[in-house]
Design a protein around this motif. Structure first.
Motif, PDB file in Angstrom:
ATOM      1  N   UNK A  50      80.212 -46.206 -48.868  1.00 12.60           N
ATOM      2  CA  UNK A  50      80.562 -47.364 -49.693  1.00 12.60           C
ATOM      3  C   UNK A  50      80.035 -48.694 -49.129  1.00 12.60           C
ATOM      4  N   UNK A  51      79.747 -48.735 -47.824  1.00 15.40           N
ATOM      5  CA  UNK A  51      79.221 -49.967 -47.243  1.00 15.40           C
ATOM      6  C   UNK A  51      77.696 -49.990 -47.218  1.00 15.40           C
TER       7      UNK A  51
ATOM      8  N   UNK B 254      80.625 -36.052 -49.096  1.00 16.73           N
ATOM      9  CA  UNK B 254      81.766 -35.148 -49.332  1.00 16.73           C
ATOM     10  C   UNK B 254      81.803 -34.596 -50.759  1.00 16.73           C
TER      11      UNK B 254
ATOM     12  N   UNK C 179      82.000 -32.851 -44.994  1.00 16.64           N
ATOM     13  CA  UNK C 179      83.448 -33.004 -44.938  1.00 16.64           C
ATOM     14  C   UNK C 179      84.206 -31.697 -45.137  1.00 16.64           C
ATOM     15  N   UNK C 180      83.479 -30.560 -45.153  1.00 15.34           N
ATOM     16  CA  UNK C 180      84.114 -29.247 -45.093  1.00 15.34           C
ATOM     17  C   UNK C 180      85.171 -29.001 -46.164  1.00 15.34           C
ATOM     18  N   UNK C 181      84.824 -29.245 -47.430  1.00  8.92           N
ATOM     19  CA  UNK C 181      85.783 -29.037 -48.510  1.00  8.92           C
ATOM     20  C   UNK C 181      85.480 -27.697 -49.186  1.00  8.92           C
TER      21      UNK C 181
ATOM     22  N   UNK D 177      89.821 -41.382 -49.783  1.00  8.82           N
ATOM     23  CA  UNK D 177      89.716 -40.201 -48.938  1.00  8.82           C
ATOM     24  C   UNK D 177      90.371 -40.418 -47.593  1.00  8.82           C
TER      25      UNK D 177
ATOM     26  N   UNK E 137      89.062 -30.685 -38.462  1.00 11.99           N
ATOM     27  CA  UNK E 137      89.332 -29.339 -38.969  1.00 11.99           C
ATOM     28  C   UNK E 137      90.495 -28.709 -38.178  1.00 11.99           C
TER      29      UNK E 137
ATOM     30  N   UNK F 170      89.866 -25.678 -35.930  1.00 11.29           N
ATOM     31  CA  UNK F 170      89.024 -25.787 -34.741  1.00 11.29           C
ATOM     32  C   UNK F 170      89.514 -26.801 -33.731  1.00 11.29           C
TER      33      UNK F 170
ATOM     34  N   UNK G  67      91.510 -34.804 -48.727  1.00  7.44           N
ATOM     35  CA  UNK G  67      91.162 -34.686 -47.313  1.00  7.44           C
ATOM     36  C   UNK G  67      89.689 -34.357 -47.132  1.00  7.44           C
ATOM     37  N   UNK G  68      89.077 -34.992 -46.169  1.00  8.18           N
ATOM     38  CA  UNK G  68      87.765 -34.534 -45.723  1.00  8.18           C
ATOM     39  C   UNK G  68      87.891 -34.204 -44.244  1.00  8.18           C
ATOM     40  N   UNK G  69      87.217 -33.128 -43.838  1.00  4.84           N
ATOM     41  CA  UNK G  69      87.406 -32.662 -42.472  1.00  4.84           C
ATOM     42  C   UNK G  69      86.142 -32.779 -41.639  1.00  4.84           C
TER      43      UNK G  69
ATOM     44  N   UNK H  33      84.199 -31.648 -38.089  1.00 10.14           N
ATOM     45  CA  UNK H  33      84.231 -30.452 -37.250  1.00 10.14           C
ATOM     46  C   UNK H  33      84.944 -30.742 -35.934  1.00 10.14           C
TER      47      UNK H  33
ATOM     48  N   UNK I 161      83.399 -36.620 -35.064  1.00  6.86           N
ATOM     49  CA  UNK I 161      82.844 -36.707 -36.414  1.00  6.86           C
ATOM     50  C   UNK I 161      83.860 -37.308 -37.382  1.00  6.86           C
TER      51      UNK I 161
ATOM     52  N   UNK J 272      83.747 -40.924 -37.110  1.00  6.88           N
ATOM     53  CA  UNK J 272      82.530 -41.432 -37.758  1.00  6.88           C
ATOM     54  C   UNK J 272      82.719 -41.558 -39.281  1.00  6.88           C
ATOM     55  N   UNK J 273      83.395 -40.579 -39.887  1.00 10.34           N
ATOM     56  CA  UNK J 273      83.652 -40.645 -41.325  1.00 10.34           C
ATOM     57  C   UNK J 273      84.412 -41.924 -41.677  1.00 10.34           C
TER      58      UNK J 273
ATOM     59  N   UNK K 182      82.336 -45.332 -40.736  1.00  7.57           N
ATOM     60  CA  UNK K 182      81.242 -45.638 -41.662  1.00  7.57           C
ATOM     61  C   UNK K 182      81.766 -46.021 -43.042  1.00  7.57           C
ATOM     62  N   UNK K 183      83.082 -46.026 -43.226  1.00  8.19           N
ATOM     63  CA  UNK K 183      83.663 -46.433 -44.499  1.00  8.19           C
ATOM     64  C   UNK K 183      83.699 -45.338 -45.543  1.00  8.19           C
ATOM     65  N   UNK K 184      83.209 -44.148 -45.201  1.00  7.00           N
ATOM     66  CA  UNK K 184      83.187 -43.074 -46.184  1.00  7.00           C
ATOM     67  C   UNK K 184      84.581 -42.520 -46.477  1.00  7.00           C
TER      68      UNK K 184
END
Lengths: 228, 260
Positions: free
Chosen positions: A72-73, A90, A172-174, B129, B134, B137, B161-163, B165, B169, B172-173, B176-178
């Motif tokens: 988003x940035x 994701x 993001x492992x969904x 989000x 995870x 793990x 939810x976003x996972x 590893x 990481x 970092x998600x 980075x604003x994601x």
């Protein structure tokens, strides 16, 4: 030992991702490869270099920059938000975009070589017979470049199936959305579930071997046709 | 070459390699603990004269490497499970296992004022989000899941939810604003200067994240490895560990066979 439900889901997702990526790459890659094969523009070499970048760039670099660009940035992500769209990391469409970039050279290079091998002569002859540009492409270029199309599609598909680093960084492992086969294997190994990892890995190894074998056999068969 | 000479050369080579080996210690460190480990190693080198080589990776990967004979003297894991397994299968020196740090979980956002000091932002749920490691793990991921289950928001938030590893990481998600916010380690927030807003989650909401260390068979006879193993339990190291956003087990309670 049977496959778990999430593993089966991961296999389907991977096949779906690879199919969508390959079809879209065919649409994008064909004109790009045609242009690269025919142009005399000074832009040719820089564009060819950019197209080949994913061959040498570590997937982590690609994934890291995509995460920033598409977030988003980032420039692309903020533009998408302004348009009222969801950002790409994701999501399945996000993986498709990433896979297209990642597998681009595997589609473009075989096509470019196949197009270049045809040369000007057949097209000039067809033009004197008043075949239109589209007609010439469909009836002359496509059949002559068939091995190139075949190689490009198979390699793009297989390379997307094997994609790992990029997906790991922006996925993001969904489950059902971004949890693909290679990530599933990684998770199993990390969780010390070596049996599950073996099952999926052996499957992927067999798949890769069969794909390359089939490709070689098909190309061997189709080459003589080219010169008939 | 005469037999005596050959023997002499072999013996001196052995002596040299012995000396080199004895003066340095190679440690395998879980990715989340690399910066504290380097700081501790530096202080240890100054005090002892030994040298320390730090290899890092995820606990799972390092574990697999050790099982397959990787040349490490000491293993600093992110959990207690892998060190215990190594002890059980004889790769680690039995009785050498101890908790060197306790992971502290925080709910963090790079936006100031976004996360309140009670975590109500989770229940209000006005975010796109939420990132976590995870849970299968990463110990921090398992803890995050326990927190959401305790707060009875796990079922509701699952779809957003976003996972990552691992915890790096995951950070970092969010950075980075994601993801608008995420469950990360306090040490990561400290390492980036404590910017944004965070809720330090009460320890009663999740099982302690015990990061354990073990002396490996290769380090059993090494003076340097033994010295570092002791140093890691000493006050100097504990002060450094606390300063970087980890908890430490209270003196006298350092039970090697602490429950899971």
């Amino acid at each position: 030992m049977p496959l778990s439900e999430t593993d089966i889901q991961a296999i389907w997702l991977t096949l779906r991702l690879a199919s969508v990526t390959t079809l879209l790459l065919l649409v994008v890659g064909t004109p790009l490869a045609w242009w690269l094969a025919r142009t005399r523009s000074w832009l040719k070499q820089p564009v060819a270099a950019i197209t080949s970048l994913p061959l040498v760039l570590p997937p982590t670099v690609l994934g890291f920059y995509l995460l920033i660009l598409l977030g988003p940035d980032g420039p692309v992500g903020s533009l998408m938000q302004d348009l009222g769209l969801d950002t790409l990391p994701f999501t399945f469409p996000g993986l498709v975009v990433a896979s297209m970039i990642y597998s681009l050279p595997f589609m473009v290079q075989p096509l470019q070589n196949a197009f270049a091998a045809i040369g000007n002569r057949p097209l000039e002859v067809a033009a004197t017979l008043r075949a239109s540009a589209l007609d010439r492409f469909v009836t002359i270029v496509v059949p002559l470049a068939r091995p190139g199309f075949l190689t490009g599609m198979v390699l793009a598909f297989a390379h997307t199936v094997g994609e790992f680093g990029v997906v790991l960084m922006i996925g993001g492992n969904i489950p059902g959305e971004t949890h693909v086969l290679s990530v599933a294997i990684y998770d199993h190994v990390e969780a010390l579930a070596y049996d599950n990892a073996h099952l999926l890995s052996a499957g992927l190894l067999t798949f890769s071997f069969v794909v390359i074998l089939l490709l070689n056999l098909l190309n061997k068969r189709s080459h003589p046709e080219m010169f008939r | 070459m005469s037999r005596e000479l050959r023997f002499f050369v072999a013996a001196s080579l052995l002596a040299v390699s012995q000396a080199l080996w004895a003066n340095s210690v190679t440690i395998a460190v879980a990715a989340n603990f690399v910066s504290p480990a380097k700081a501790i190693a530096e202080a240890f080198e100054k005090e002892s004269g030994f040298t320390v080589a730090v290899s890092s990776g995820s606990t799972g990967k390092l574990f697999a490497q050790i099982v397959h004979g990787a040349p490490y003297d000491l293993f600093l894991a992110a959990d207690s499970r892998r060190p215990r397994l190594l002890e059980q299968n004889g790769r680690a020196v039995s009785g050498s296992r101890f908790t060197y740090a306790l992971g502290e979980l925080v709910l963090w956002s790079p936006r100031p004022g976004y996360v309140d000091s009670r975590g109500d932002v989770l229940k209000a749920g006005r975010f796109n989000r939420l990132a976590m490691a995870n849970p299968r793990l990463a110990p921090y991921g398992r803890a995050a899941r326990q927190v959401m289950e305790k707060l009875e928001v796990w079922g509701e938030l699952r779809r957003r939810l976003v996972q990552g590893e691992n915890i790096a990481q995951t950070f970092q998600f969010v950075a980075s604003g994601n993801a608008s916010l995420g469950f990360v380690a306090l040490s990561q927030v400290y390492a980036t200067g404590g910017s944004g807003s965070f809720w330090k989650i009460p320890s009663g909401l999740y099982q302690p994240i015990q990061q354990q260390a073990v002396l490996l068979q290769r380090g059993k006879e090494s003076a340097a490895a033994g010295a570092f193993w002791r140093y890691l339990q000493g006050d100097e190291a504990r002060k450094l560990i606390r300063g970087m956003g980890y908890g430490v087990v209270m003196e006298g309670l350092r039970d090697n066979n602490a429950p899971e």
